[in-house]
Design a protein around this motif. Structure first.
Motif, PDB file in Angstrom:
ATOM      1  N   GLN A 145       0.834  -1.201   0.000  1.00 40.27           N
ATOM      2  CA  GLN A 145       0.000   0.000   0.000  1.00 40.27           C
ATOM      3  C   GLN A 145       0.872   1.256   0.000  1.00 40.27           C
ATOM      4  O   GLN A 145       0.586   2.223  -0.726  1.00 40.27           O
ATOM      5  CB  GLN A 145      -0.924  -0.019   1.215  1.00 40.27           C
ATOM      6  N   GLN A 146       1.930   1.244   0.787  1.00 35.74           N
ATOM      7  CA  GLN A 146       2.818   2.399   0.826  1.00 35.74           C
ATOM      8  C   GLN A 146       3.600   2.547  -0.479  1.00 35.74           C
ATOM      9  O   GLN A 146       3.796   3.668  -0.965  1.00 35.74           O
ATOM     10  CB  GLN A 146       3.778   2.267   2.007  1.00 35.74           C
ATOM     11  N   VAL A 147       4.044   1.438  -1.054  1.00 34.89           N
ATOM     12  CA  VAL A 147       4.761   1.493  -2.338  1.00 34.89           C
ATOM     13  C   VAL A 147       3.846   2.062  -3.425  1.00 34.89           C
ATOM     14  O   VAL A 147       4.286   2.869  -4.257  1.00 34.89           O
ATOM     15  CB  VAL A 147       5.272   0.089  -2.722  1.00 34.89           C
ATOM     16  N   HIS A 148       2.579   1.661  -3.409  1.00 37.96           N
ATOM     17  CA  HIS A 148       1.613   2.198  -4.382  1.00 37.96           C
ATOM     18  C   HIS A 148       1.530   3.721  -4.257  1.00 37.96           C
ATOM     19  O   HIS A 148       1.565   4.447  -5.255  1.00 37.96           O
ATOM     20  CB  HIS A 148       0.237   1.561  -4.143  1.00 37.96           C
ATOM     21  N   ARG A 149       1.424   4.193  -3.034  1.00 33.31           N
ATOM     22  CA  ARG A 149       1.332   5.647  -2.819  1.00 33.31           C
ATOM     23  C   ARG A 149       2.604   6.347  -3.298  1.00 33.31           C
ATOM     24  O   ARG A 149       2.539   7.404  -3.950  1.00 33.31           O
ATOM     25  CB  ARG A 149       1.110   5.919  -1.335  1.00 33.31           C
ATOM     26  N   ILE A 150       3.761   5.761  -3.021  1.00 30.96           N
ATOM     27  CA  ILE A 150       5.032   6.381  -3.406  1.00 30.96           C
ATOM     28  C   ILE A 150       5.186   6.415  -4.923  1.00 30.96           C
ATOM     29  O   ILE A 150       5.559   7.445  -5.498  1.00 30.96           O
ATOM     30  CB  ILE A 150       6.205   5.620  -2.756  1.00 30.96           C
ATOM     31  N   ILE A 151       4.894   5.301  -5.587  1.00 30.10           N
ATOM     32  CA  ILE A 151       5.007   5.264  -7.048  1.00 30.10           C
ATOM     33  C   ILE A 151       4.014   6.225  -7.677  1.00 30.10           C
ATOM     34  O   ILE A 151       4.294   6.854  -8.717  1.00 30.10           O
ATOM     35  CB  ILE A 151       4.795   3.827  -7.564  1.00 30.10           C
ATOM     36  N   GLY A 152       2.850   6.388  -7.040  1.00 29.65           N
ATOM     37  CA  GLY A 152       1.853   7.325  -7.562  1.00 29.65           C
ATOM     38  C   GLY A 152       2.325   8.766  -7.566  1.00 29.65           C
ATOM     39  O   GLY A 152       1.754   9.604  -8.269  1.00 29.65           O
ATOM     40  N   GLN A 153       3.370   9.081  -6.812  1.00 30.05           N
ATOM     41  CA  GLN A 153       3.940  10.419  -6.825  1.00 30.05           C
ATOM     42  C   GLN A 153       4.944  10.591  -7.959  1.00 30.05           C
ATOM     43  O   GLN A 153       5.356  11.714  -8.255  1.00 30.05           O
ATOM     44  CB  GLN A 153       4.617  10.694  -5.479  1.00 30.05           C
ATOM     45  N   LEU A 154       5.320   9.479  -8.594  1.00 22.91           N
ATOM     46  CA  LEU A 154       6.279   9.521  -9.700  1.00 22.91           C
ATOM     47  C   LEU A 154       5.617   9.330 -11.049  1.00 22.91           C
ATOM     48  O   LEU A 154       6.020   9.944 -12.044  1.00 22.91           O
ATOM     49  CB  LEU A 154       7.337   8.430  -9.513  1.00 22.91           C
TER      50      LEU A 154
END
Length: 460
Positions: A145-154
Motif C-alpha cells: 500500500q505504501q509502495v503504491h502511494r510512493i510510485i503514484g507520486q512519480l
C-alpha cells in the motif's frame, strides 16, 4: 564609423527555450511561442483556441483554476508549479511565471519545463520513502500500500498491482491489486500465457502500448491486454525474479514511456529488497510460532492464545474448553512404516482436526503425536463434548498411507474454564490428565476432566 544594429530575422520570442503563453479571460490560448511544441507536443495551430485547463493533469486542475482566478484578480504568480499532459500522453512539470494584463484582458505566462529536476527530486524522495516504508511496515500488504502511494507520486498509478511468484508451488498470485476496470487475476502457473508471467519468466521489463505494439514479439502481441499501456517490471532477487510491479493505463491522459521504464526499474530494486526482508521476517516468525510439519500453531503460540482467550472469557463471563488429544499406538506406525509415513499421518490428522472446528477456534500441535484444541465463545455446556466426539469419529476413518489403509484412534481429555481451572497452565494440566485417563481406560474415547467418566459407546 557608426555600426548598423543587428536585427534578428524571424520572431525573437520563438528563439526562447521557455514557452510564452497568452490566455484570454475565458481560459483559451490566443498565442503560444514555438517552444510550446517542444514542451507540450502540440503545434501552435493546435493550441490556439484550445482551453488551457484541458491540457492540465486532472489532479492539478482545481488548484490551477484557483491560481488563474487569483492572477486575474491582480495577484501575480512568479513561481507556480503544476503538471500538464503532453500530446503523447507524457506528463510534464511546469514552473510558471504569470501576470494579468488589465488593459488587454489577457493572462501572460512564461512556462519553464522542470520535469527533469522534479524527476530527480521525486526519485530521491521515493527512495527515502521506500526505505522508511521497509522499516515501518509490519507486513507485506502494508508495504504494498505504501509502495503504491510512493510510485503514484512519480507516475500515473491509478491501476497498480504487485505479482509474487511462489516457485515451490509454481503459483503466480496478486496479493495487491488496485484497478479501475479489472478484478485481481486468479493465481496461475508461470507457464500461463499472461503478460505478468512473461515478465517474471524473462526477467525483463515489458512496456506494451499502442505505439510500440508492432515492435514487440508476436507471442507478446498475442497476449490479452485491455489497457492502452501496460508496464511490468520484474522484482529481482539473487535467485531470479520473485514477482513484478505492474502499472496499467486505460486513458490517453496517462501514458508510459521508456523513461518511466527506467524509473520503475530503479524503484523495483528497492522494493524487491524490502519484500525479501519482510518475507524473511515472516519465515522467522512462522518458525517461532508454528509447527513446521503440520503448519499448525506450536505450543508457545497456543499458550499465548490460551492466555488471551482466558482473560477475555473472564472479562465477559464466558466459558472456554481445552481438548488434549493423543494418538493411540502411533509409535507402532512409526516403528513399522517409518518416520516419513508417520509424518504424513500427522499431517492428515492435523487437517482432519481443523475440519472439525470453527475458524475462531485453535488447533495446535503440542508435541509428537499430541494435539490441543482451544474452543472459545460457546453457550451449551456439552459443546466441547460434541466437538471431541466429532474429532474422534473423523480420526477413526482409515488413512491411505503407501496404498495401505491404516487406522489411528485418539484419546481425548477435556478441561473447561472455569469449572476445572482458572489459569492457563492448570487448565492444560487438567486436560492432559483427563487424556491419560481416557487412554488408561482403553483409548478411542474422550474423558471430561476428573469428573464422571463420559464413555463413548463405540467399540474400543
Amino acid at each position: 564609423m557608426k555600426r548598423t544594429p543587428y536585427v534578428p530575422s524571424g520572431n525573437l520570442v520563438d528563439l526562447l527555450l521557455d514557452a510564452i503563453c497568452v490566455v484570454d479571460k475565458s481560459g483559451h490560448f490566443v498565442f503560444v511561442s514555438a517552444a510550446c511544441e517542444r514542451i507540450f507536443g502540440y503545434s501552435a495551430a493546435e493550441m490556439i483556441g484550445k482551453p488551457m485547463i484541458d491540457m492540465v493533469y486532472p489532479e492539478d486542475r482545481e488548484r490551477t483554476l484557483q491560481a488563474a482566478s487569483e492572477i486575474m484578480a491582480g495577484d501575480s504568480k512568479p513561481h507556480f508549479e503544476n503538471r500538464y499532459v503532453r500530446k503523447d500522453g507524457q506528463i510534464v512539470h511546469i514552473l510558471w511565471s504569470a501576470r494579468w494584463s488589465e488593459d488587454d484582458q489577457l493572462r501572460i505566462a512564461v512556462a519553464h519545463d522542470i520535469s527533469e529536476r522534479k524527476r530527480s527530486e521525486s526519485l530521491q524522495a521515493a527512495l527515502y520513502a521506500i526505505s522508511e516504508a521497509v522499516h515501518g511496515s509490519q507486513d507485506l500488504p502494508g508495504l504494498f500500500q505504501q509502495v503504491h502511494r510512493i510510485i503514484g507520486q512519480l507516475l500515473p498509478a491509478s491501476n497498480f498491482s504487485v505479482a509474487l511468484y511462489d516457485e515451490q508451488h509454481d503459483q503466480l498470485s496478486f496479493p495487491y491489486h488496485v484497478d479501475e476496470q479489472q478484478p485481481a487475476p486468479a493465481a496461475h502457473s508461470l507457464a500461463a500465457r499472461t503478460l505478468s508471467a512473461e515478465v517474471i519468466r524473462s526477467g525483463q521489463t515489458l512496456l506494451r502500448s499502442l505505439e510500440n505494439l508492432d515492435q514487440l514479439p508476436a507471442h507478446i502481441r498475442a497476449l490479452d491486454c485491455d489497457a492502452l499501456d501496460w508496464l511490468g517490471v520484474p522484482l529481482k532477487s539473487q535467485k531470479g525474479a520473485m514477482g513484478a510491479l505492474i502499472l496499467q493505463s486505460y486513458s490517453h491522459a496517462a501514458r508510459y514511456s521508456e523513461n518511466d521504464k527506467v524509473l520503475l526499474q530503479f524503484v523495483s530494486t528497492q522494493v524487491a529488497s524490502a519484500i525479501e526482508r519482510l518475507q524473511m521476517l515472516d519465515r522467522l516468525q512462522f518458525m517461532a510460532q508454528y509447527d513446521q510439519l503440520t503448519r499448525l500453531p506450536n505450543r508457545e503460540l497456543l499458550r499465548d492464545r490460551l492466555q488471551i482467550a482466558m482473560a477475555r472469557a473472564r472479562r465477559e463471563r464466558r466459558q472456554l474448553a481445552l481438548l488434549f488429544l493423543d494418538l493411540d499406538k502411533f509409535k507402532l506406525i512409526n516403528d513399522t512404516l517409518g518416520h516419513a509415513i508417520g509424518d504424513r499421518l500427522l499431517q492428515q490428522v492435523a487437517r482432519r482436526i481443523q475440519q472439525c472446528i470453527r475458524e475462531m477456534d485453535t488447533v495446535a500441535r503440542f508435541a509428537g503425536d499430541e494435539f490441543v484444541v482451544l474452543l472459545e465463545d460457546f453457550q451449551a455446556a456439552d459443546h466441547a463434548v460434541q466437538v471431541a466426539e466429532k474429532i474422534r469419529l473423523a480420526l477413526n476413518q482409515p488413512y491411505d498411507l503407501e496404498g495401505q489403509p491404516q487406522r489411528v484412534q485418539p484419546s481425548i481429555g477435556i478441561a473447561l474454564y472455569p469449572q476445572h481451572a482458572d489459569d492457563p497452565q492448570q487448565l492444560l494440566i487438567h486436560a492432559d490428565n483427563a487424556m491419560y485417563l481416557a487412554k488408561k481406560n482403553g483409548g478411542n474415547r474422550y474423558q471430561l476432566g476428573l469428573e464422571k467418566h463420559l464413555d463413548c459407546d463405540s467399540p474400543l
